[in-house]
Design an enzyme around this catalytic site. Structure first.
Site, mmCIF file in Angstrom:
data_model
loop_
_atom_site.group_PDB
_atom_site.id
_atom_site.type_symbol
_atom_site.label_atom_id
_atom_site.label_comp_id
_atom_site.label_asym_id
_atom_site.label_seq_id
_atom_site.Cartn_x
_atom_site.Cartn_y
_atom_site.Cartn_z
ATOM 1 C CD GLU A 71 -161.336 16.720 80.586
ATOM 2 O OE1 GLU A 71 -161.301 15.562 81.057
ATOM 3 O OE2 GLU A 71 -162.085 17.452 80.253
ATOM 4 C CB THR A 145 -156.714 23.386 79.650
ATOM 5 O OG1 THR A 145 -156.750 22.249 80.561
ATOM 6 C CG2 THR A 145 -156.213 23.151 78.565
ATOM 7 C CD GLU A 254 -160.913 49.295 59.892
ATOM 8 O OE1 GLU A 254 -161.590 50.068 60.345
ATOM 9 O OE2 GLU A 254 -161.019 48.768 58.974
#
Length: 452
Positions: A71, A145, A254
């Site tokens: 949105e 979302t 790493e």
């Protein structure tokens, strides 16, 4: 170059992203319009900060980032905010209707309409890199979302960029503070894919960070801006070694190598020190030993779980500022002698240290004091399982009654996915329990006190 692409998904991801890019710009002397007066090599020289910023011919520095939300309101704030000229309009992707706190909407119905556009933008950014190192993904797993579209994007990234590492900075629901009723569902469904598709996930939770703001910065009523600024310091410390040249630099890959003993055990705790307000800092200088100790304090952890209830498997200390290796070695030696900080017996060394000479930068008018040296710790501890067991418990209470499940099924999910995700998390809790158990040498002094 070892470029990193940042992907900010949903409201939490975007707002944490805003705080991070604001801080990066200040650290590198990049103005809100992308100009960088101090940069001598015009047109994308081989400067260390080019891992995070690409440079146009006109000398403008553009973040290697994508902001996505289903949105528009949150992204509109970026489009009109102080840093609106920093981003390319194509980097800010927003849909028309939101995921309504529903994982299935973010993952199936609405998310799937926007995901190809996102991948297209990410592809453009990736093509612009000479040696893409990996992705930093910012999201929260409580909403729709962040959880739904977040996991969808991660799944698709695994397909398109299988070998690149993916670091997640993930906001988990807090024990007491809740922003939605269906958080436990979204979190469990989302963690199911975080398990598969991220290499390292750093867990953050609002309540823990609220408490740090209240306790250490004396902010009575912290706002999200206060929280995000604190989080951005952690993320900045982690990525500092990619963006500046230092004595003991640490690469994104790493982290993975040093922190993840088994592929599934990749959920990290983070802490940062010193968190002090400007009034206090005026009167005291903190030594390397002091900030190292405070990074290990349970109250400094940015997720609500107590490292004393578990054991450390590995830990990464990133120092920045006025720090020399000798001080670090002494501080680490002291930590190792402490009885409260327990390591699993199969990982005797357990420390990875990085030093960066660039002192920490603070946002003008922010809450944190300007200090000479700071440390950020990312640790892999079995106590993280507490976060999952809390969410699982809440999930079980709701799922036993099948409450709210119809909203998910109505958006094209199958009920089997709930139980599959839940079983996966149960297995994860079991995994943590097993790595924390003593190895079979008959030495079981620690088993009596372990509570899970």
């Amino acid at each position: 170059m070892r470029e990193c692409i940042s992907i900010h998904i949903g409201q939490a991801g975007i707002q944490v992203g805003n705080a991070c890019w604001e801080l990066y710009c200040l650290e590198h002397g990049i103005q809100p319009d992308g100009q960088m007066p101090g940069d001598k090599t015009v047109g994308g020289g081989d400067d260390a900060f080019n891992t995070f910023f690409s440079e146009t011919g006109a000398g403008k520095h553009v973040p290697r980032a994508v902001f996505v939300d289903l949105e528009p309101t949150v992204i509109d704030e970026v489009r009109t905010g102080a840093y609106r000229q920093l981003f390319h309009p194509e980097q800010l992707i927003s849909g028309k209707e939101d995921a309504a706190n529903n994982f299935a909407r973010g993952h199936y119905t609405i998310g799937k309409e926007i995901v190809d556009l996102c991948l297209d933008r990410i592809r453009k950014l990736a093509d612009n890199c000479t040696g893409l190192q990996g992705f930093l993904v910012f999201n929260a797993v409580g909403g729709g979302t962040g959880s739904g579209l977040g996991s969808l994007l991660l799944e698709r990234l695994s397909v398109d960029y299988g070998k690149k590492s993916k670091l997640g900075f993930t906001v988990y629901p807090s024990p007491q503070v809740s922003t939605s009723v269906v958080e436990p569902y979204n979190s469990v469904l989302s963690t199911h894919s975080l398990l598969e598709h991220t290499d390292v996930a750093v867990l953050l939770d609002n309540e823990a960070i609220y408490d740090i703001c209240r306790r250490s910065l004396d902010i009575e009523r912290p706002t999200y801006t206060n929280l995000n600024r604190l989080v951005s310091q952690v993320i900045s410390s982690l990525t500092a070694s990619l963006r500046f040249d230092g004595a003991l630099n640490v690469d994104v890959t790493e982290f993975q190598t040093n922190l993840v003993p088994y592929p599934r055990i990749h959920f990290m705790l983070s802490s940062y020190a010193p968190v002090i307000s400007a009034e206090k800092a005026y009167h005291e200088q903190l030594s390397v030993a002091e900030i190292t100790n405070s990074a290990f304090e349970p109250s400094s952890m940015m997720a609500k779980c107590d490292p004393r209830h578990g054991k450390y498997m590995a830990c990464c200390l990133m120092y920045r500022g006025d720090v020399v290796p000798k001080d670090v070695n002494a501080a680490v030696a002291t930590i190792k002698t402490k009885r409260t900080i327990q390591f699993v017996d199969w990982c005797p060394t357990g420390f990875k240290c990085g030093i960066n000479y660039q002192p920490p930068t603070v946002v003008p008018g922010g809450d944190l004091a300007k200090v000479q040296r700071a440390v950020c710790m990312i640790s892999n501890s079995t106590s993280v399982a507490e976060v999952f067991s809390r969410i699982d418990h809440k999930f079980d209470l709701m799922y036993a009654k099948r409450a709210f499940v119809h909203w998910y099924v109505g958006e094209g999910m199958e009920e089997g996915e709930f139980s599959e995700a839940r079983e996966d998390l149960a297995a994860l809790e079991k995994d943590y329990e097993e790595v924390g158990a003593e190895s079979g040498d008959g030495d079981d002094d620690g088993l009596g006190e372990e509570e899970y």
